[in-house]
Design a protein around this motif. Structure first.
Motif, PDB file in Angstrom:
ATOM      1  N   LEU A 339      -3.543 -95.903  50.528  1.00  0.00           N
ATOM      2  CA  LEU A 339      -4.442 -96.334  50.321  1.00  0.00           C
ATOM      3  C   LEU A 339      -4.515 -96.381  52.492  1.00  0.00           C
ATOM      4  O   LEU A 339      -5.428 -96.010  53.158  1.00  0.00           O
ATOM      5  CB  LEU A 339      -4.930 -97.941  50.119  1.00  0.00           C
ATOM      6  CG  LEU A 339      -6.287 -98.889  50.949  1.00  0.00           C
ATOM      7  CD1 LEU A 339      -7.356 -97.736  50.081  1.00  0.00           C
ATOM      8  CD2 LEU A 339      -5.337 -99.891  50.440  1.00  0.00           C
ATOM      9  N   LEU A 340      -3.446 -96.262  52.753  1.00  0.00           N
ATOM     10  CA  LEU A 340      -3.699 -96.810  54.702  1.00  0.00           C
ATOM     11  C   LEU A 340      -3.798 -95.378  54.463  1.00  0.00           C
ATOM     12  O   LEU A 340      -4.382 -94.674  55.924  1.00  0.00           O
ATOM     13  CB  LEU A 340      -1.872 -96.912  54.713  1.00  0.00           C
ATOM     14  CG  LEU A 340      -1.575 -98.290  54.753  1.00  0.00           C
ATOM     15  CD1 LEU A 340      -0.437 -98.739  55.545  1.00  0.00           C
ATOM     16  CD2 LEU A 340      -2.292 -98.652  55.515  1.00  0.00           C
ATOM     17  N   ASP A 370      -7.943-107.353  52.959  1.00  0.00           N
ATOM     18  CA  ASP A 370      -7.168-107.351  54.377  1.00  0.00           C
ATOM     19  C   ASP A 370      -8.012-106.424  54.754  1.00  0.00           C
ATOM     20  O   ASP A 370      -8.118-106.694  56.723  1.00  0.00           O
ATOM     21  CB  ASP A 370      -6.505-107.509  53.683  1.00  0.00           C
ATOM     22  CG  ASP A 370      -5.148-107.950  53.529  1.00  0.00           C
ATOM     23  OD1 ASP A 370      -5.802-109.290  52.959  1.00  0.00           O
ATOM     24  OD2 ASP A 370      -4.295-107.775  52.337  1.00  0.00           O
ATOM     25  N   ILE A 371      -8.272-105.208  54.280  1.00  0.00           N
ATOM     26  CA  ILE A 371      -9.029-103.972  55.620  1.00  0.00           C
ATOM     27  C   ILE A 371      -9.888-104.544  56.483  1.00  0.00           C
ATOM     28  O   ILE A 371     -10.265-104.960  57.589  1.00  0.00           O
ATOM     29  CB  ILE A 371      -9.653-103.388  54.676  1.00  0.00           C
ATOM     30  CG1 ILE A 371      -8.369-102.888  53.839  1.00  0.00           C
ATOM     31  CG2 ILE A 371      -9.754-101.905  55.633  1.00  0.00           C
ATOM     32  CD1 ILE A 371      -9.121-101.080  52.866  1.00  0.00           C
ATOM     33  N   ASP A 372     -10.711-105.745  55.709  1.00  0.00           N
ATOM     34  CA  ASP A 372     -12.577-105.610  56.237  1.00  0.00           C
ATOM     35  C   ASP A 372     -11.299-107.429  57.364  1.00  0.00           C
ATOM     36  O   ASP A 372     -12.003-106.981  58.362  1.00  0.00           O
ATOM     37  CB  ASP A 372     -13.780-106.731  55.727  1.00  0.00           C
ATOM     38  CG  ASP A 372     -14.471-105.616  55.464  1.00  0.00           C
ATOM     39  OD1 ASP A 372     -14.089-103.951  56.239  1.00  0.00           O
ATOM     40  OD2 ASP A 372     -14.943-105.136  54.547  1.00  0.00           O
ATOM     41  N   ASP A 386     -17.492 -96.431  60.881  1.00  0.00           N
ATOM     42  CA  ASP A 386     -16.196 -95.266  60.677  1.00  0.00           C
ATOM     43  C   ASP A 386     -15.541 -95.995  58.954  1.00  0.00           C
ATOM     44  O   ASP A 386     -15.431 -95.267  58.537  1.00  0.00           O
ATOM     45  CB  ASP A 386     -15.454 -95.490  61.467  1.00  0.00           C
ATOM     46  CG  ASP A 386     -16.403 -93.356  62.298  1.00  0.00           C
ATOM     47  OD1 ASP A 386     -17.940 -94.024  62.124  1.00  0.00           O
ATOM     48  OD2 ASP A 386     -15.766 -93.926  63.340  1.00  0.00           O
ATOM     49  N   LEU A 387     -15.601 -97.374  59.747  1.00  0.00           N
ATOM     50  CA  LEU A 387     -14.411 -98.048  58.351  1.00  0.00           C
ATOM     51  C   LEU A 387     -15.387 -98.322  57.197  1.00  0.00           C
ATOM     52  O   LEU A 387     -15.211 -98.062  55.670  1.00  0.00           O
ATOM     53  CB  LEU A 387     -14.265 -99.191  59.090  1.00  0.00           C
ATOM     54  CG  LEU A 387     -12.794-100.386  57.948  1.00  0.00           C
ATOM     55  CD1 LEU A 387     -12.147 -99.645  58.126  1.00  0.00           C
ATOM     56  CD2 LEU A 387     -13.017-101.434  58.500  1.00  0.00           C
ATOM     57  N   LEU A 388     -16.720 -98.419  57.216  1.00  0.00           N
ATOM     58  CA  LEU A 388     -17.541 -98.883  56.030  1.00  0.00           C
ATOM     59  C   LEU A 388     -17.815 -97.430  55.336  1.00  0.00           C
ATOM     60  O   LEU A 388     -17.404 -97.419  54.528  1.00  0.00           O
ATOM     61  CB  LEU A 388     -18.995 -99.079  56.400  1.00  0.00           C
ATOM     62  CG  LEU A 388     -19.844 -99.238  55.407  1.00  0.00           C
ATOM     63  CD1 LEU A 388     -19.588-100.705  54.590  1.00  0.00           C
ATOM     64  CD2 LEU A 388     -21.293 -98.839  55.714  1.00  0.00           C
ATOM     65  N   GLU A 389     -17.736 -96.376  55.637  1.00  0.00           N
ATOM     66  CA  GLU A 389     -17.654 -94.546  55.475  1.00  0.00           C
ATOM     67  C   GLU A 389     -16.417 -94.813  54.827  1.00  0.00           C
ATOM     68  O   GLU A 389     -16.504 -94.196  53.750  1.00  0.00           O
ATOM     69  CB  GLU A 389     -18.481 -93.641  56.574  1.00  0.00           C
ATOM     70  CG  GLU A 389     -19.751 -93.699  56.718  1.00  0.00           C
ATOM     71  CD  GLU A 389     -20.579 -93.356  58.180  1.00  0.00           C
ATOM     72  OE1 GLU A 389     -19.118 -92.393  57.984  1.00  0.00           O
ATOM     73  OE2 GLU A 389     -21.268 -93.071  58.313  1.00  0.00           O
TER      74      GLU A 389
END
Lengths: 508, 507
Positions: A339-340, A370-372, A386-389
């Motif tokens: 995942l990372l 946690d990511i968000d 970028d993160l959303l994509e």
């Protein structure tokens, strides 16, 4: 359903019965119009099973001779003698927990009593009438025989001859190939090899659980459970809607492959006539995950998302929460490394790594959240877009259909026929109703042995003077009914056109 | 087509009814070329000399072969255009209307005629037809790209392809999808807001790459993707015409002036694709056995080495990996029997029975031991070249075939190279750059040169190897052969030497 000309009403040569048959044949014919007694006769003979057995073997030798009886399951009124007599020995002996699925007696009973040859024929011929066109006559069938020999380029003028061959050879399964320009059996007699080429075939898709092995945590190898069947359910939903809405196909048959996958047969005329380049185009359109085990991130799509991917993502989102995060828990413990690796942002990665290292038993759903959370708390060095994509890409990597695209790309690729028995599981490859795809349970699909015992246990009488076909006595009924409905929808479309053609030819 | 300095072919002459002859249009009129581009729909009818016939054809052939080699080298469209520019200017110039050059009509005539001459020469064999059609499409594409936009529009209009423009109302309704499918972000220009509708079957490559919006079987093609439609149409018509020509060809045999030229032309269109002949197997490497493969791995290119390692790790390889690796082994001289033995031993986890049923046949098929007539006569398939590996679809999950320089993520690639013993930072950095520019074979050659730098220096200094012997490698089997020879310099017929390999054996 344009069944006014049904195959059994077409006249077929009735060769003179051989001497050994004469007594039983006349016996059977005398009962032919007395439907209600027919059943009794069969029952009575069942008791004499042992005495009849040697005779049955003899009857088999004359299989080829008898061709006036085409579809026993749908036309039981004219039941001929060999069926009644074979019913007797097969039913009592074969059903025990130890019997193997590919036992010859079981396979014979299956092909004789359960396999819906009639609808298979109509499906492939695009007409109920055997004299219409060559779609069935020039169609390749390939048999896998009990000794695992593989017999290609078989073809049959009628459903009955296919059935006969199945009963004779007892294939553990058979596959369906394309319609050829000439009869596949004649291919070696042609002067020019190029005169023998595939002309049309349904556009097919194959989704198999092996392609999900790197993200499947619940089972391995050939095993499946409800949790991982969700992958196939998701795949069917996404592919089905794309084929219908984008390409405009209407006649799509989904079939359970018998163990851990599903096949799709797109039967629209427009789909059947596609050449390899077009098949490749559709397969490419639907294919998303690229790259082998070493390629890192498998989803790399441009933004804005293509409407097809956007729609797919919306379908898959909710499955991701339940089927992936909760059921599969793909990033438990050490596995969060992958995942990372999929996240683009180094500082976010580092922050998450620290957090998860200190709580190794954190479930995937929490890690996903946690990511968000961590990003919001300021550990994000790139834009939130970028993160959303990246997150969208991850959802797609874990849920988007993984097709065995090679199967779809070639016109001459063979695919296992619907309704055959999977030799490993004994389950029948039944159609899947896409309107109720969520409810489909592969573990509930009847096995061949189960179906045969259901025939024995059946206790209904004849309704409305109508003989009940064997498949109607079993849990195969809803599947055959669905298939019949599907085929009739397909024929309606083709039928209207044919009538017009006939009128044209009359005017000539 | 008729050729000068002789009377009109009697067969042609007879086509005109004597009574109507005076009213008939002159059949052999000079064509006028309005456009620089040409769909080659009308065959030329005017006369040319035999010499022109031959030179024009040879010139076009030269252009086509150069184009083909560009595609083998995996050049990008821009690189190809750059590379082809001087070649086209020399052999087959075509100038736009705007130059109003004197040569204009002459150039276009040459383009037109040479196309048809090659069409005659290459239509007889299916394989040649396919290649010709592919290369002609490439040439057309090249010219289409650099054509003057106004002239290009005029040309496309002259083709009269039936395209339906998307109306304003529909555009508004589908705006979001249309823009998303076209990959446009916000505020498109007026030209970008134009689409036309066609059946999706007419633009399969755009559909395949999801570059158009598709709805109920209709593709909405943005204006700028028009090229792909025009190209599809070009290929379609050319393929149909080639098919027709091939059927008409036997009637040409009577002409004893043209057929030798045509025969010669089609022979000289020999494949520049790097093929690997069995005669080039190695002298020193005698009696290769299943057991000796492991010891040869250090000489394998990364693609094969990766397959080998995967095979050893999983005791299995998926279909395309098996095929690629089997053919490579066949190419280095492993016999069929040994090859079957090799796979049998490598697939440790499966039974003899399963192996015999599911795998043995495919190996034998690849060697041409079974299968159709053509397969057996051709002794099975040829080992895959870099070109083949680089143009195949990318491997899917669980598959290990293809060219690692292309299929691996750069970080993974560098890691693997390091494990294989490539430690030089400069080399790794250049490899990363090459891969970024999609010059995969350059990266591979770079690794080769670094790993064999001492040996290469030695043969260079000694002058024992010619420049051709050290040319760019475009075939995995060449990589192996060259690597093996360099590692066994001066050993003569040494057989399989195992003690030498120790230093780089990692597995």
């Amino acid at each position: 359903m344009p069944h006014s000309i049904s195959p059994e009403s077409t006249p077929i040569d009735d060769p003179a019965p051989t001497t050994s048959q004469i007594d039983t044949a006349s016996h059977a014919r005398s009962h032919a119009d007395v439907h209600s007694q027919d059943q009794d006769v069969a029952m009575g003979e069942a008791d004499n099973a042992d005495a009849e057995q040697s005779k049955v073997k003899l009857e088999e030798l004359f299989d080829d001779e008898d061709s006036d009886e085409e579809f026993p399951s749908s036309a039981p009124q004219v039941k001929s003698e060999d069926e009644e007599e074979e019913e007797a020995p097969t039913t009592p002996i074969n059903i025990s927990s130890k019997t193997s699925f590919s036992d010859p007696e079981i396979m014979r009973a299956f092909y004789q009593r359960l396999f819906p040859f009639r609808y298979l024929f109509q499906w492939l011929n695009h007409s109920p009438n055997p004299s219409d066109g060559v779609d069935f006559k020039h169609r390749e069938f390939a048999f896998t025989l009990p000794n695992d020999a593989y017999l290609r380029y078989q073809s049959f003028p009628t459903a009955d001859l296919l059935r006969r061959q199945c009963i004779q050879l007892l294939p553990s399964r058979f596959e369906i190939g394309p319609v050829y320009s000439t009869n596949p059996r004649d291919r070696k007699t042609l002067r020019k090899a190029s005169a023998f080429r595939p002309v049309s075939k349904e556009l097919v898709f194959d989704i198999d659980m092996t392609d999900y092995d790197d993200i499947r945590t619940c089972c391995t190898g050939a095993n499946i459970c409800h949790k991982c069947w969700a992958f196939i359910t998701m795949a069917i939903k996404v592919v089905d809607v794309a084929l219908r809405d984008d390409f405009g196909f209407k006649h799509i048959l989904w079939v359970y492959s018998g163990r851990r996958g599903a096949h799709a047969w797109v039967c629209d005329k427009r789909a059947r006539e596609m050449d390899d380049a077009k098949r490749r185009a559709v397969a490419g359109y639907l294919e998303l995950l690229k790259g082998g085990d070493q390629s890192g991130k498998k989803v790399n799509v441009r933004r804005p998302l293509h409407p097809h991917l956007d729609r797919s993502l919306n379908i898959l989102k909710e499955h991701f929460q339940t089927s992936i995060l909760l059921d599969q828990d793909p990033w438990a413990g050490e596995k969060c490394a992958h995942l990372l690796q999929l996240l683009p942002d180094p500082s976010l990665k580092a922050a998450l790594q620290r957090k998860w290292d200190s709580a190794p038993s954190r479930p995937s759903a929490s890690k996903w959240a946690d990511i968000d959370a961590v990003a919001k708390s300021g550990a994000l060095s790139k834009t939130s877009k970028d993160l959303l994509e990246a997150k969208q890409d991850i959802v797609l990597e874990y849920t988007y259909p993984r097709l065995d695209a090679e199967v779809s790309k070639k016109l001459n690729h063979l695919l296992k026929s619907p309704f055959v028995v999977h030799p490993g599981t004994g389950r029948v490859c039944v159609p899947i109703d896409t309107r109720k795809v969520e409810e489909f349970d592969p573990l509930e699909v009847p096995t061949v042995t189960q179906l045969l015992s259901e025939i024995d246990e059946w206790e209904g009488g004849d309704e409305d003077d109508r003989k009940v076909a064997d498949w109607e006595k079993t849990s195969l009924k809803p599947y055959v009914d669905y298939f019949r409905g599907f085929v009739s929808g397909l024929l309606k479309e083709g039928g209207a056109k044919r009538n017009r053609d006939e009128v044209d030819s009359m005017e000539f | 087509m008729s050729v000068a300095y002789s009377r009109v072919d009697p067969k042609r002459r007879a086509h005109i009814d004597p009574k109507k002859r005076q009213f008939a249009k002159a059949e052999f009129a000079q064509q006028h070329y309005d456009h620089r581009l040409n769909f080659y729909e009308i065959p030329p009818t005017a006369e040319i000399t035999l010499e022109e016939f031959e030179t024009w054809a040879i010139n076009r052939l030269k252009v086509l072969s150069e184009l083909e080699s560009c595609s083998f080298r995996n050049r990008s469209p821009d690189e190809t255009a750059e590379y082809m520019k001087p070649i086209l200017a020399k052999y087959l110039p075509l100038q736009p209307n705007s130059t109003s050059s004197q040569q204009l009509q002459e150039e276009r005539k040459k383009d037109h005629y040479s196309h048809f001459i090659l069409r005659l020469a290459f239509s007889s064999i299916e394989d040649l037809r396919r290649r010709f059609s592919r290369l002609e499409t490439m040439l057309f594409k090249l010219r289409y790209r650099d054509d003057d936009p106004r002239e290009r529009r005029a040309f496309v209009q002259s083709l009269k392809l039936d395209w339906e423009e998307v109306g304003e109302a529909e555009k508004r309704e589908l705006k979001e999808q249309l823009l998303a499918a076209a990959g446009l972000k916000k505020v498109p220009t007026a030209e970008e807001m134009e689409w036309f509708k066609v059946d999706w079957e007419r633009v399969p490559d755009l559909v395949e790459q999801r570059r158009v919006f598709v709805k109920r079987g209709v593709a909405y093609v943005p204006q700028r993707e028009q090229m792909s439609l025009v190209l599809a149409e070009f290929t379609k018509r050319l393929d149909a015409a080639l098919e027709l020509t091939s059927r008409a060809l036997p009637r040409l045999d009577e002409d004893d002036r043209l057929s030798p030229i045509l025969a010669h032309l089609s022979q000289s269109f020999t494949t520049p694709e790097a093929s690997y002949s069995e005669s080039s197997s190695l002298n020193g490497l005698s009696a290769l056995t299943a057991a000796s493969i492991d010891s040869l791995q250090p000489s394998f290119p990364l693609c094969m080495s990766h397959l080998h390692s995967t095979l050893r790790r999983d005791s299995h390889l998926k279909h395309f990996g098996r095929l690629q690796y089997t053919l490579f082994l066949k190419g280095i001289g492993l016999s069929l029997e040994e090859c079957i033995l090799f796979w049998r031993r490598s697939f440790k986890l499966i039974t003899d029975d399963k192996f015999a049923k599911e795998y043995r046949y495919n190996i034998r098929h690849a060697y041409g031991d079974v299968g159709g007539d053509a397969n057996r006569r051709g002794r099975g398939y040829t080992p895959y070249s870099c070109q083949k590996l680089l143009t195949e679809p990318l491997p899917g999950p669980g598959q290990a075939h293809g060219c690692p320089y292309r299929t691996f993520a750069p970080d993974n690639l560098i890691a693997v190279l390091q494990r294989e013993g490539v430690t030089d930072r400069e080399t790794l950095k250049s490899v990363r750059e090459d891969v970024g520019k999609q010059r995969f074979h350059v990266a591979c050659n770079r690794v080769f040169e670094w790993s064999h730098r001492r040996e290469i220096k030695k043969v260079r200094e000694a002058g024992t190897w010619s420049a051709a012997d050290l040319d760019t490698i475009v075939h995995p089997n060449t990589y192996f052969k060259r690597s093996w020879l360099l590692r066994h310099l001066g050993e003569g017929n040494a057989g399989v030497v195992q003690h030498q390999e120790g230093e780089r054996m990692e597995e």
